[in-house]
Design an enzyme around this catalytic site. Structure first.
Site, PDB file in Angstrom:
ATOM      1  N   ASP A   1       7.675   3.724   2.629  1.00 51.88           N
ATOM      2  CA  ASP A   1       8.380   4.883   3.162  1.00 51.88           C
ATOM      3  C   ASP A   1       9.856   4.546   3.303  1.00 51.88           C
ATOM      4  O   ASP A   1      10.598   4.695   2.350  1.00 51.88           O
ATOM      5  CB  ASP A   1       7.739   5.441   4.443  1.00 51.88           C
TER       6      ASP A   1
ATOM      7  N   ASP B   1       0.814  -1.205   0.000  1.00 48.00           N
ATOM      8  CA  ASP B   1       0.000   0.000   0.000  1.00 48.00           C
ATOM      9  C   ASP B   1       0.849   1.257   0.000  1.00 48.00           C
ATOM     10  O   ASP B   1       0.637   2.163  -0.791  1.00 48.00           O
ATOM     11  CB  ASP B   1      -0.988  -0.004   1.175  1.00 48.00           C
TER      12      ASP B   1
END
Length: 182
Positions: A105, A102
């Site tokens: 980072d 999803d």
């Protein structure tokens, strides 16, 4: 649920934006994996919404499986400790594996997961991420083959992304108001 949720500061990607992004990724994956033995692996829970939409846009044979990993201590920052909570049900040896994420980072959890999966000898191992956070001054531990879109380094929710198991069902991606998670 078309109105913006009161805990959302602003919407980054609308439902229509998301459909366009997913369609583009599905077309790329279809082209790249035509005639191959593709397995999509969603990293639970956040990626399940994205994978559900993505797999319906892929026009070639594919199987799906799920993994769950835990690396978030307080729900806002990674603890650096990764553990597999749910492992695959199928053997991926000799198959073309695409991890469906999803949001990416730092990529540290995904790097661990990719090392674990590569030890199972897939024919190929790549990553498709819906969002890639633009984190200033930091390099990502993983370089995904497929990127839906970039997003600012803010706390985003919706379209499977959550805070404390809330907001996953929002049909858009929005920035959560800081007072909600502070």
């Amino acid at each position: 649920m078309e109105a913006m949720h009161p805990d959302i500061e602003r919407v980054l990607f609308t439902e229509d934006d998301i459909k366009g992004i997913v369609k583009r990724l599905g077309e790329q994956i279809t082209q790249d994996y035509q005639g191959k033995d593709l397995v999509l692996i969603a990293v639970l829970r956040g990626a399940v919404v994205f994978m559900g939409d993505l797999m319906r846009t892929i026009d070639t044979r594919c199987a799906i499986d799920f993994m769950a990993v835990s690396s978030y201590g307080d729900g806002a920052k990674s603890s650096g400790i990764v553990r597999i909570v749910k492992d695959l049900d199928m053997d991926i040896k000799g198959r073309d594996v695409l991890i469906v994420e999803d949001v990416l980072d730092s990529g540290l959890t995904l790097k661990y997961l990719m090392k674990n999966l590569s030890n199972r000898h897939p024919a190929s191992l790549e990553v498709a991420t819906f969002l890639w956070k633009d984190v200033p001054g930091r390099t990502t531990a993983v370089d995904p083959k497929y990127v839906g879109t970039h997003c600012p380094n803010e706390f985003v929710v919706g379209y499977g992304l959550d805070y404390a198991e809330r907001y996953r069902n929002l049909p858009y991606v929005g920035v959560l108001k800081p007072e909600v998670y502070s």
